[in-house]
Write an enzyme that holds these catalytic residues in place. Structure first.
Site, PDB file in Angstrom:
ATOM      1  CB  SER A 187      -0.843   0.028   1.285  1.00 50.15           C
ATOM      2  OG  SER A 187      -2.162  -0.351   1.041  1.00 50.15           O
ATOM      3  NE  ARG A 188      -2.103   6.084  -0.988  1.00 52.69           N
ATOM      4  CZ  ARG A 188      -3.171   6.850  -0.977  1.00 52.69           C
ATOM      5  NH1 ARG A 188      -3.096   8.076  -1.420  1.00 52.69           N
ATOM      6  NH2 ARG A 188      -4.329   6.417  -0.514  1.00 52.69           N
ATOM      7  NE  ARG A 245     -11.946   2.479 -12.271  1.00 47.23           N
ATOM      8  CZ  ARG A 245     -12.861   1.974 -11.431  1.00 47.23           C
ATOM      9  NH1 ARG A 245     -12.854   0.688 -11.135  1.00 47.23           N
ATOM     10  NH2 ARG A 245     -13.792   2.752 -10.922  1.00 47.23           N
ATOM     11  CD  GLU A 274     -13.093  -1.541 -18.137  1.00 44.18           C
ATOM     12  OE1 GLU A 274     -14.077  -0.840 -17.846  1.00 44.18           O
ATOM     13  OE2 GLU A 274     -12.407  -2.121 -17.287  1.00 44.18           O
ATOM     14  CG  HIS A 292     -15.475  -2.483 -14.922  1.00 46.71           C
ATOM     15  ND1 HIS A 292     -14.674  -1.407 -15.178  1.00 46.71           N
ATOM     16  CD2 HIS A 292     -15.758  -2.398 -13.599  1.00 46.71           C
ATOM     17  CE1 HIS A 292     -14.487  -0.690 -14.067  1.00 46.71           C
ATOM     18  NE2 HIS A 292     -15.154  -1.289 -13.083  1.00 46.71           N
ATOM     19  CB  ALA A 294     -16.058  -6.888  -9.599  1.00 47.83           C
TER      20      ALA A 294
HETATM   21  O1  LIG Z   1     -15.467  -0.335 -10.602  1.00 46.25           O
HETATM   22  C1  LIG Z   1     -16.355   0.138 -10.005  1.00 46.25           C
HETATM   23  C2  LIG Z   1     -16.228   1.134  -8.962  1.00 46.25           C
HETATM   24  O2  LIG Z   1     -15.146   1.722  -8.790  1.00 46.25           O
HETATM   25  O3  LIG Z   1     -17.218   1.391  -8.284  1.00 46.25           O
END
Ligand SMILES: O=CC(=O)O
Length: 328
Positions: A187-188, A245, A274, A292, A294
């Site tokens: 993570s950062r 992403r 996309e 895309h 999910a």
């Molecule tokens: O990909 C979907 C979101 O960021 O809500």
């Protein structure tokens, strides 16, 4: 709902395009007695002309994933003080420009986290155990003619590297711990109170992982973070899962690694361009893809509609926002 005359007096919320599930089962989901939508996409005017003519006084807007809100849009919205998104990720917004203009942001908060985490685990299991590939094998009638399908790989005991231990990453970690995997993360910064090993460098995490699961936002810092070197560190037995992403991975390089067997497989819900997914991946049985989606369950979309309306109503009533995004 008030009378049409009263509606005219309601504050307007700019909508550049309809978010997913604006309507579910024929019912509009984002309705409120406290505001009305100004729908840019219903106008015949070119978008910027519409904004210049009609949106100068709007104080709030609703932005979905496909609606880019950058400086070229914000210049027409001098009174804008709030952007509510239907997304958890905010890469469609120019965040520094929003900050400069004093625009607050409320995102989807935790609404999708469980669904996205489930999907990440599903993609990982599918790649390791070849579920989609086996499904095709049986349905194409090959079982009887060609015999057993090549062996899959066990999930239990796998070393999982989570890239981005936010709300979603944390839920992925919890699920995979329950499956008997070990967890480490990048993570950062190291997260206080988290006992999973932390790796400052994603390449080092990749070298110590059997699977990398990408759960971070797309920013200038994370764009193409998963590059040639990281993929090489993950190695020929390594699997990558991306529910973040597409731009977080150097997609061309990932495609090359998959084609040349330099990594073992990939589960991908997101892509750089996309709705196009690289055509080279279509024939690969070790790659599982989804469009895309999910976050897209009926329950999550109903919840996000409630959250969006709650945020907008809170704003117009001068109350605290329900899911204000804090940039750290
Ligand atoms: O990909 C979907 C979101 O960021 O809500």
């Amino acid at each position: 709902m008030g009378s049409p005359a009263a509606d005219e007096d309601l504050p307007q919320v700019l909508l550049i395009r309809n978010p997913p599930a604006f309507t579910i089962d024929g019912e509009e989901q984002f309705t409120s007695a406290k505001f009305r939508f100004l729908k840019a996409f219903e106008s015949t005017l070119p978008p910027h002309d519409f904004l210049a003519a009609r949106a100068q006084s709007v104080r709030a807007m609703l932005a979905s994933g496909g609606a880019v809100v950058d400086a070229s849009v914000l210049q027409f919205l001098p009174e804008l003080r709030l952007i509510v998104t239907t997304t958890a990720g905010l890469n469609q917004l120019d965040l520094p420009e929003c900050r400069r203009r004093g625009i607050r942001i409320a995102n989807a908060g935790d609404v999708y986290s469980a669904d996205v985490a489930d999907c990440a685990v599903g993609l990982l299991i599918d790649v390791l155990r070849k579920i989609s590939a086996c499904n095709r094998y049986v349905k194409q009638g090959f079982w009887a003619s060609k015999g057993d399908y090549p062996l899959g790989s066990k999930l239990r005991g796998k070393r999982i590297g989570i890239v981005g231990l936010g709300r979603i990453g944390y839920q992925v970690a919890k699920r995979l711990e329950a499956f008997g995997c070990s967890i480490a993360y990048n993570s950062r910064k190291a997260k206080p109170g988290v006992s999973y090993p932390f790796y400052q460098e994603v390449q080092e995490l990749a070298a110590k992982s059997d699977a990398l699961i990408l759960c971070c936002g797309l920013t200038e810092q994370t764009r193409h973070m998963i590059n040639k070197e990281v993929l090489a560190a993950l190695g020929k037995d390594g699997v990558i899962v991306n529910i973040a992403r597409g731009g977080v991975i150097d997609e061309k390089e990932m495609v090359r690694c998959l084609m040349e067997g330099e990594i073992a497989g990939a589960g991908l819900d997101v892509f750089e361009n996309e709705p196009d997914a690289p055509k080279e991946l279509m024939e690969l049985d070790n790659v599982v893809m989804s469009p895309h989606c999910a976050v897209f369950t009926r329950e999550s979309l109903l919840d996000v509609a409630r959250l969006v309306v709650g945020n907008l109503e809170a704003f117009f009533s001068n109350e605290p926002l329900l899911s204000e995004y804090e940039d750290d």
